[in-house]
Motif scaffolding. Sequence first.
Motif, PDB file in Angstrom:
ATOM      1  N   GLY A   1      33.908  33.708  32.832  1.00 22.87           N
ATOM      2  CA  GLY A   1      35.087  34.648  33.190  1.00 22.87           C
ATOM      3  C   GLY A   1      36.413  33.916  33.321  1.00 22.87           C
ATOM      4  N   HIS A   2      36.210  32.608  33.527  1.00 25.29           N
ATOM      5  CA  HIS A   2      37.348  31.637  33.841  1.00 25.29           C
ATOM      6  C   HIS A   2      37.693  30.819  32.580  1.00 25.29           C
ATOM      7  CE1 HIS A   2      37.627  32.930  37.783  1.00 25.29           C
ATOM      8  NE2 HIS A   2      36.290  32.992  37.936  1.00 25.29           N
ATOM      9  N   MET A   3      37.284  31.527  31.391  1.00 24.76           N
ATOM     10  CA  MET A   3      37.688  30.811  30.051  1.00 24.76           C
ATOM     11  C   MET A   3      39.237  31.322  30.124  1.00 24.76           C
ATOM     12  SD  MET A   3      35.880  31.663  26.663  1.00 24.76           S
ATOM     13  CE  MET A   3      35.550  33.363  26.967  1.00 24.76           C
TER      14      MET A   3
ATOM     15  N   ALA B   1      48.081  34.282  37.461  1.00 24.53           N
ATOM     16  CA  ALA B   1      47.369  33.371  38.144  1.00 24.53           C
ATOM     17  C   ALA B   1      46.064  33.955  38.519  1.00 24.53           C
ATOM     18  CB  ALA B   1      48.131  33.016  39.471  1.00 24.53           C
ATOM     19  N   CYS B   2      45.087  32.999  38.467  1.00 19.54           N
ATOM     20  CA  CYS B   2      43.638  33.617  38.964  1.00 19.54           C
ATOM     21  C   CYS B   2      43.200  32.683  40.183  1.00 19.54           C
ATOM     22  CB  CYS B   2      42.851  33.066  37.709  1.00 19.54           C
ATOM     23  SG  CYS B   2      41.001  33.689  38.207  1.00 19.54           S
ATOM     24  N   GLN B   3      42.287  33.247  40.944  1.00 21.39           N
ATOM     25  CA  GLN B   3      41.558  32.793  42.100  1.00 21.39           C
ATOM     26  C   GLN B   3      41.179  31.328  41.851  1.00 21.39           C
ATOM     27  OE1 GLN B   3      39.429  35.123  44.645  1.00 21.39           O
ATOM     28  NE2 GLN B   3      39.111  36.631  43.195  1.00 21.39           N
ATOM     29  N   CYS B   4      40.889  30.942  40.766  1.00 26.85           N
ATOM     30  CA  CYS B   4      40.201  29.699  40.160  1.00 26.85           C
ATOM     31  C   CYS B   4      41.095  28.682  40.349  1.00 26.85           C
ATOM     32  CB  CYS B   4      39.271  29.854  38.966  1.00 26.85           C
ATOM     33  SG  CYS B   4      40.415  29.965  37.289  1.00 26.85           S
ATOM     34  N   GLY B   5      42.562  28.799  39.969  1.00 28.51           N
ATOM     35  CA  GLY B   5      43.492  27.886  40.040  1.00 28.51           C
ATOM     36  C   GLY B   5      44.010  27.900  38.589  1.00 28.51           C
TER      37      GLY B   5
ATOM     38  N   GLY C   1      45.541  33.306  33.236  1.00 31.21           N
ATOM     39  CA  GLY C   1      45.108  34.094  32.137  1.00 31.21           C
ATOM     40  C   GLY C   1      43.706  33.819  31.922  1.00 31.21           C
ATOM     41  N   CYS C   2      42.720  33.810  33.068  1.00 35.43           N
ATOM     42  CA  CYS C   2      41.524  33.898  32.724  1.00 35.43           C
ATOM     43  C   CYS C   2      40.980  35.018  32.104  1.00 35.43           C
ATOM     44  CB  CYS C   2      40.741  33.500  33.972  1.00 35.43           C
ATOM     45  SG  CYS C   2      40.895  31.826  34.631  1.00 35.43           S
ATOM     46  N   TRP C   3      39.816  35.242  31.224  1.00 37.89           N
ATOM     47  CA  TRP C   3      39.313  36.194  30.727  1.00 37.89           C
ATOM     48  C   TRP C   3      38.908  37.418  31.396  1.00 37.89           C
ATOM     49  CZ3 TRP C   3      33.625  36.626  28.384  1.00 37.89           C
ATOM     50  CH2 TRP C   3      33.574  37.526  27.571  1.00 37.89           C
TER      51      TRP C   3
END
Length: 396
Positions: free
Chosen positions: A245-247, A255-259, A262-264
């Motif tokens: 999911g974080h590809m 921005a995504c929670q992972c840092g 544009g994560c999938w």
Amino acid sequence: MGDYGMSTGDANYIKNLNRRILVEHIIKEGALSRSELSRKTGLNKATVSAQVSSMIEDGIVTETKTGDMTTPGRKPILVEMDGDSGFSIGIDVDDKEVRVVFIDLRGKPIHTEVIQNGDKDIDKLVSEVKEYLTPLIERFESSHDPIGLTGICLGIHGIINSEDEIEFTPKQQWTHVNLKELLEKEIDAPIYIDNNANLSAYGEQVYFENIPDLFSITLYSGIGLGIINDHTIYRGFRGFAGEIGHMVIEPHGPACQCGNNGCWELYASERVLKEKLSSLGKGNDFEELLSDPAAKEIIDEYIEYLGYGLNNIINIFNPQRIVLNGALINQNPDFIKRIEGTLHSKINSYESIRISKLGEYACALGGAAFVLKNYLDVNTLDYVHYDFFNETKMFA
Ligand SMILES: [Zn+2]
């Protein structure tokens, strides 16, 4: 060291190996006579007989006389797994719903339940789980003996590191929590913990797809990838594998929670699709939605993004089978054709993409099966030929 004879260790090793071979065959075939077991495994009849007797004593298998009625003479006595001797528990620990499945030693689901609002406070969650499970375990232990409870496996929507510790869950915001240890203090049984996508993939393989390699993509609030490689869950170096999911799909995306940006899963998770559709004030009736131009555009874009990620996964792994598991996709099988329509690359190679047959129970069933696999000490569990889901009507 200097021991040229056969040690007790070697003898035990061979005994366990023989038992494993026999159990795997009995599970796969359902019921076999002692002579069929000998023929299929290549073990001599005396070994098979000694093993079957010891497994009957342990409650692993049972013998029945329900052989072929048309054969004249003595009905063959068949050996099968003893469903009434023990059970295991799989629990899918999501933030809003905690899904629980009990299966018996044959792999058949015997109890399912959804508990609403799992607590975000880990200590409260542990005492809730204990309070809920204790009377149920007592009840099922009285009807399933001599083995009783073989273990509990928890599926966590986050990263489980190779020390069996919860590294991080985005929804509950758990970091470095040892849920396994906390539960081991409360419940006297082996406790296992794994990522929900891993267990979902395992459930699909055990119950529906007896193939060595399988990819399962869960599309609910996030996107997870479970990889079964050579019948084994693939976890990577420290247990983080499958965080697909974080590809990154759009480098300049939100921005995504992972840092990252544009994560999938910001484009192709069902949560995002539902959010976009509800902003139009639309429901879940897809026929109605597709006739609405604004909604159709959102769905088309969603499928396009789903296709981007799938294209990447297919090109990295060359998978045989991909199972897609999400509430919307399970209700709209036509989506598969549309998603496959986005896979144009000449180097996309896979055998088939299909919808999950276990749906939201995949993780809990996979967890319960994982416990049995460990308890029975087998390499593979194969329940494909059992008709559990029509038999039980639990998942209709
Ligand atoms: Zn991300």
